[in-house]
Design an enzyme around this catalytic site. Sequence first.
Site, PDB file in Angstrom:
ATOM      1  N   SER A 134      35.125  77.052  33.549  1.00 30.25           N
ATOM      2  CA  SER A 134      34.485  76.182  34.538  1.00 30.25           C
ATOM      3  C   SER A 134      34.739  76.719  35.945  1.00 30.25           C
ATOM      4  O   SER A 134      34.282  77.798  36.282  1.00 30.25           O
ATOM      5  CB  SER A 134      34.976  74.751  34.356  1.00 30.25           C
ATOM      6  OG  SER A 134      34.191  73.836  35.085  1.00 30.25           O
ATOM      7  N   HIS A 174      28.669  75.450  32.722  1.00 29.65           N
ATOM      8  CA  HIS A 174      28.042  74.235  32.169  1.00 29.65           C
ATOM      9  C   HIS A 174      26.525  74.400  32.250  1.00 29.65           C
ATOM     10  O   HIS A 174      25.793  73.461  32.590  1.00 29.65           O
ATOM     11  CB  HIS A 174      28.474  72.990  32.953  1.00 29.65           C
ATOM     12  CG  HIS A 174      29.951  72.802  33.072  1.00 29.65           C
ATOM     13  ND1 HIS A 174      30.722  72.332  32.035  1.00 29.65           N
ATOM     14  CD2 HIS A 174      30.809  73.028  34.104  1.00 29.65           C
ATOM     15  CE1 HIS A 174      31.995  72.260  32.427  1.00 29.65           C
ATOM     16  NE2 HIS A 174      32.060  72.693  33.675  1.00 29.65           N
ATOM     17  N   GLU A 183      28.487  75.690  27.974  1.00 25.11           N
ATOM     18  CA  GLU A 183      29.786  75.137  27.565  1.00 25.11           C
ATOM     19  C   GLU A 183      30.199  75.673  26.196  1.00 25.11           C
ATOM     20  O   GLU A 183      29.355  76.002  25.359  1.00 25.11           O
ATOM     21  CB  GLU A 183      29.710  73.611  27.536  1.00 25.11           C
ATOM     22  CG  GLU A 183      29.521  73.017  28.919  1.00 25.11           C
ATOM     23  CD  GLU A 183      29.412  71.503  28.905  1.00 25.11           C
ATOM     24  OE1 GLU A 183      29.440  70.901  27.806  1.00 25.11           O
ATOM     25  OE2 GLU A 183      29.281  70.904  30.003  1.00 25.11           O
TER      26      GLU A 183
END
Length: 292
Positions: A135, A177, A204
């Site tokens: 992330s 994401h 993801e």
Amino acid sequence: MSEPAPARNGHLVIIGGHEDRKHDMAILSRFVELCGGSGAKIVVITAASTVADEMWQVYDSAFGMLGVSRHSHLELTSRQDANSAQFVAQVAEADGIFMTGGDQKRLLALIGGTALDAEMHIALKLRGATIGGTSAGASAMSGHMLAQGRVELHPEKGSVSLGAGLGFLHRVVIDQHFSERQRLSRLLSVVAQNPYLQGIGIDEDTALVIERGVGIEVLGQGAVTIVDGRSMTTNVADIKDRATPELIDVRLHLLPAGSKYALPGSDDPASNRLPLPLIDMLEIITKRTPIQ
């Protein structure tokens, strides 16, 4: 007399977020393998997160379940911490460095340009260590980092801004994401305004693994999307802010999990099936950049 161990090339494990941390843990298992196995020394940097202790508990449990006994929390709360000999020494001894999620701007504010940042480059480029990030930790990997950006239905001029990243790879910008948060238009906005850069979007529970000077592989459950606008025609310089630019001849690559490619001339059999349009991209992201 035994032969010396071959020098490691160094790896980046760039994860799109929400990787499996409880079940098969395929991505984290591969990270541990690249670090040298369960006997490797791994440090976890939680500087991107405002709930560092909670984040550490998640990865303490995950790496413990993977049999890694020598994993530790590098809890950085200030730039003074990131310049301290104690924390720098831990990175200098690590086989693997893992950066958690949170806010990439916070991560760079704490470690960008510090002695710890410099030691991470030494670890990757001179010692052949493995650096992983998920992330926010993934977004921070490149020299140009997405600092702010809205997700719109169409690309928009001025809807994204870039900041300086850690610079483990260059001439790309990474978004995470990716499919789950429908960020293709955001990545197109980046490329429209910065055609020098290629955009890399990572889903993801998906990782782009880069072996420096050799090649790439995609792991996990999703895909990696690459947006290349270096040959495009666009009117972005002539339109107003918040207007949608015309983008012609933008090249897009989709690499699902299981994709593996190596540079021509390497011993990896994957080099024999490398499509021509990917050669330049692969040379860019696997380039052995020097210590800055």
